[in-house]
Scaffold this motif. Structure first.
Motif, short mmCIF file in Angstrom:
data_model
loop_
_atom_site.label_atom_id
_atom_site.label_comp_id
_atom_site.label_asym_id
_atom_site.label_seq_id
_atom_site.Cartn_x
_atom_site.Cartn_y
_atom_site.Cartn_z
N PRO A 4 0.80 -1.22 0.00
CA PRO A 4 0.00 0.00 0.00
C PRO A 4 0.83 1.28 0.00
O PRO A 4 0.34 2.33 -0.35
CB PRO A 4 -0.81 -0.10 1.30
CG PRO A 4 0.00 -0.98 2.18
CD PRO A 4 0.72 -1.94 1.27
N GLY A 5 2.08 1.19 0.37
CA GLY A 5 2.93 2.38 0.44
C GLY A 5 4.03 2.32 -0.60
O GLY A 5 4.00 1.53 -1.52
N GLY A 6 5.01 3.17 -0.41
CA GLY A 6 6.14 3.23 -1.31
C GLY A 6 7.22 4.10 -0.73
O GLY A 6 7.04 4.70 0.34
N PRO A 7 8.34 4.19 -1.41
CA PRO A 7 9.43 5.03 -0.91
C PRO A 7 9.03 6.51 -0.90
O PRO A 7 8.14 6.92 -1.64
CB PRO A 7 10.56 4.81 -1.89
CG PRO A 7 10.10 3.82 -2.89
CD PRO A 7 8.66 3.53 -2.65
N PRO A 8 9.67 7.32 -0.07
CA PRO A 8 9.39 8.76 -0.06
C PRO A 8 9.51 9.35 -1.46
O PRO A 8 10.39 8.98 -2.23
CB PRO A 8 10.46 9.33 0.87
CG PRO A 8 10.83 8.19 1.76
CD PRO A 8 10.71 6.96 0.89
#
Length: 156
Positions: A140-144
């Motif tokens: 659901p997320g990812g790197p900045p």
């Protein structure tokens, strides 16, 4: 003196798992292969991968890390049993990341280890990776800096 040596050996052997995780995650391949004996073995049986010797291990870790867009592995202490100049142990790991082809990966696993004392200190004689859980659901997320990353400003 034996008690001190036993404690020092246990600390040095246990530290190898953290060094392995850090060297792999940071893509420090020279440090990664130096953690193995010259005839060391690294196996990941569930995907049919095995490397023997530092040259194969070096080529293997570079090839494997080249498949990842980003990769994070954490290590948790397990057991260490020292018998003279050899030892056995386990370390528990969790890893996740996204492959360059977009596939997501999360797993929990156990490293089954054999160690050997060398002139340069304790090293892995063998590491065998046993995956206990795997999830390929999109992360659901990812790197900045990506559209999936959560902004810290939003929560402040």
């Amino acid at each position: 003196m034996d008690g001190f040596r036993d404690v020092a050996d246990r600390i040095e052997v246990a530290a190898l798992a953290g060094e392995f995780t850090d060297a792999g995650t940071m893509r420090d391949y020279d440090r990664f292969v130096a953690l193995f004996t010259s005839d060391g073995v690294w196996r990941i049986p569930h995907v049919g991968i095995g490397f023997t010797g530092r040259a194969e291990i070096r080529a293997g870790i570079e090839r494997l890390q080249g498949l990842w867009d980003y990769f994070v592995q954490t290590v948790h202490p397990g057991t260490v049993r020292i018998e003279g100049d050899t030892a056995t142990g386990r370390a528990y790991t969790a890893e996740f990341g996204r492959m360059r082809d977009g596939a997501a990966h999360l797993n929990y696993a156990i490293y089954h280890d054999r160690y050997r004392r060398t002139a340069d200190g304790w090293r892995f004689a063998a590491r065998v990776y046993e995956v206990r859980y795997v999830d390929t659901t999109p992360l659901p997320g990812g790197p900045p800096g990506t559209e999936k990353a959560i902004s810290l400003k939003d929560g402040l």
